[in-house]
Write an enzyme that holds these catalytic residues in place. Structure first.
Site, PDB file in Angstrom:
ATOM      1  N   ARG A 105      34.335   5.850 -99.854  1.00 21.61           N
ATOM      2  CA  ARG A 105      33.402   5.042-100.655  1.00 21.61           C
ATOM      3  C   ARG A 105      32.731   5.919-101.691  1.00 21.61           C
ATOM      4  NH1 ARG A 105      30.833   2.641 -95.357  1.00 21.61           N
ATOM      5  NH2 ARG A 105      31.044   4.863 -95.071  1.00 21.61           N
TER       6      ARG A 105
ATOM      7  N   SER B 149      30.088  -0.928 -91.696  1.00 25.61           N
ATOM      8  CA  SER B 149      29.854  -1.700 -90.465  1.00 25.61           C
ATOM      9  C   SER B 149      28.378  -1.650 -90.093  1.00 25.61           C
ATOM     10  CB  SER B 149      30.699  -1.136 -89.318  1.00 25.61           C
ATOM     11  OG  SER B 149      32.058  -1.263 -89.605  1.00 25.61           O
TER      12      SER B 149
ATOM     13  N   HIS C 217      37.295  -2.475 -94.775  1.00 21.58           N
ATOM     14  CA  HIS C 217      38.428  -1.962 -93.982  1.00 21.58           C
ATOM     15  C   HIS C 217      39.710  -2.726 -94.314  1.00 21.58           C
ATOM     16  CE1 HIS C 217      35.194  -0.900 -90.807  1.00 21.58           C
ATOM     17  NE2 HIS C 217      35.661   0.255 -91.255  1.00 21.58           N
TER      18      HIS C 217
ATOM     19  N   LYS D 124      28.457   7.436 -80.560  1.00 21.19           N
ATOM     20  CA  LYS D 124      27.411   6.412 -80.651  1.00 21.19           C
ATOM     21  C   LYS D 124      27.786   5.170 -79.834  1.00 21.19           C
ATOM     22  CE  LYS D 124      29.598   5.749 -85.013  1.00 21.19           C
ATOM     23  NZ  LYS D 124      29.793   6.066 -86.314  1.00 21.19           N
TER      24      LYS D 124
HETATM   25  O1  PNS Z   1      35.149   4.762 -88.493  1.00 22.03           O
HETATM   26  P1  PNS Z   1      34.698   6.179 -88.253  1.00 22.03           P
HETATM   27  O2  PNS Z   1      33.628   6.213 -87.195  1.00 22.03           O
HETATM   28  O3  PNS Z   1      34.293   6.852 -89.529  1.00 22.03           O
HETATM   29  O4  PNS Z   1      35.987   6.976 -87.682  1.00 22.03           O
HETATM   30  C1  PNS Z   1      35.900   8.331 -87.303  1.00 22.03           C
HETATM   31  C2  PNS Z   1      37.167   8.792 -86.572  1.00 22.03           C
HETATM   32  C3  PNS Z   1      37.488   7.914 -85.384  1.00 22.03           C
HETATM   33  C4  PNS Z   1      38.344   8.764 -87.527  1.00 22.03           C
HETATM   34  C5  PNS Z   1      36.918  10.269 -86.124  1.00 22.03           C
HETATM   35  O5  PNS Z   1      35.722  10.348 -85.417  1.00 22.03           O
HETATM   36  C6  PNS Z   1      38.042  10.841 -85.270  1.00 22.03           C
HETATM   37  O6  PNS Z   1      39.130  11.092 -85.749  1.00 22.03           O
HETATM   38  N1  PNS Z   1      37.775  11.019 -83.951  1.00 22.03           N
HETATM   39  C7  PNS Z   1      38.746  11.452 -82.977  1.00 22.03           C
HETATM   40  C8  PNS Z   1      38.493  12.853 -82.501  1.00 22.03           C
HETATM   41  C9  PNS Z   1      39.170  13.873 -83.400  1.00 22.03           C
HETATM   42  O7  PNS Z   1      40.357  13.832 -83.662  1.00 22.03           O
HETATM   43  N2  PNS Z   1      38.371  14.844 -83.865  1.00 22.03           N
HETATM   44  C10 PNS Z   1      38.820  15.879 -84.744  1.00 22.03           C
HETATM   45  C11 PNS Z   1      38.737  15.446 -86.193  1.00 22.03           C
HETATM   46  S1  PNS Z   1      38.204  16.795 -87.139  1.00 22.03           S
END
Ligand code: PNS
Length: 164
Positions: A93, A131, A19, A43
């Site tokens: 990645r 993570s 990150h 989660k």
């Molecule tokens: O580190 P992660 O878990 O891969 O991050 C995922 C994240 C937080 C970027 C994604 O789950 C997100 O944007 N969630 C917020 C809800 C949202 O906007 N959903 C629509 C996206 S299609």
């Protein structure tokens, strides 16, 4: 002059050197990067939002002015608008990341065409890092020092009962 602001959203449970690598590189492209922790993921996280924010703040202390750290609930594009961002930064990645990231980027652009997603390819050293993997290694007694910032390594040792 208008500032170019990017939002770097994620779970950051916890922040890894992968990150940090993305963040440092994003900070060379944008005037300001807001790192935002999603407050209510599906989660169950290992660290609370406040703990994760503190670990990110600690790891980015050397980058004042460039980086802001906060948390958010709800849609990423709405938070991006709230912080004045015109771009969302995500790290990519391997091929396995592509499909979900592709879907998310297209959906986010449909929700707000004014905000685009910028993908930064991970550095080779971090290709297999996540993570989840770091947590698993730490829980099983392995050393994660080279995969996470020092305060995070210490927080993981404490969480898994190996304080030193
Ligand atoms: O580190 P992660 O878990 O891969 O991050 C995922 C994240 C937080 C970027 C994604 O789950 C997100 O944007 N969630 C917020 C809800 C949202 O906007 N959903 C629509 C996206 S299609």
């Amino acid at each position: 002059m208008t500032q170019r602001v990017a939002l770097y959203p994620g779970s950051f449970d916890p922040i890894t050197t992968g990150h940090l690598d993305i963040l440092e590189r994003a900070a060379t492209i944008f005037d300001r990067v807001v790192v935002s922790v999603l407050r209510h993921p599906e989660k169950e996280p290992l660290f609370s939002v406040e703990e994760r924010l503190e670990l990110i703040r600690d790891a980015t202390r050397e980058m004042p002015g460039l980086i802001d750290v906060d948390s958010f609930d709800g849609l990423t594009v709405v938070h991006a608008t709230n912080v004045g961002a015109t771009a969302i930064v995500r790290g990519l990645r391997a091929v396995s990341d592509f499909e979900s990231e592709f879907q998310m980027a297209l959906m986010n652009r449909r929700l707000n065409p004014g905000i685009d997603t910028v993908f930064l390819m991970t550095s080779a050293a971090n290709v297999f890092m996540s993570s989840s993997v770091v947590k698993e290694i730490s829980e099983l007694g392995g050393d994660v020092e080279e995969f996470v910032p020092p305060a995070t390594a210490q927080a993981l040792r404490r969480r898994f009962g190996r304080a030193r």
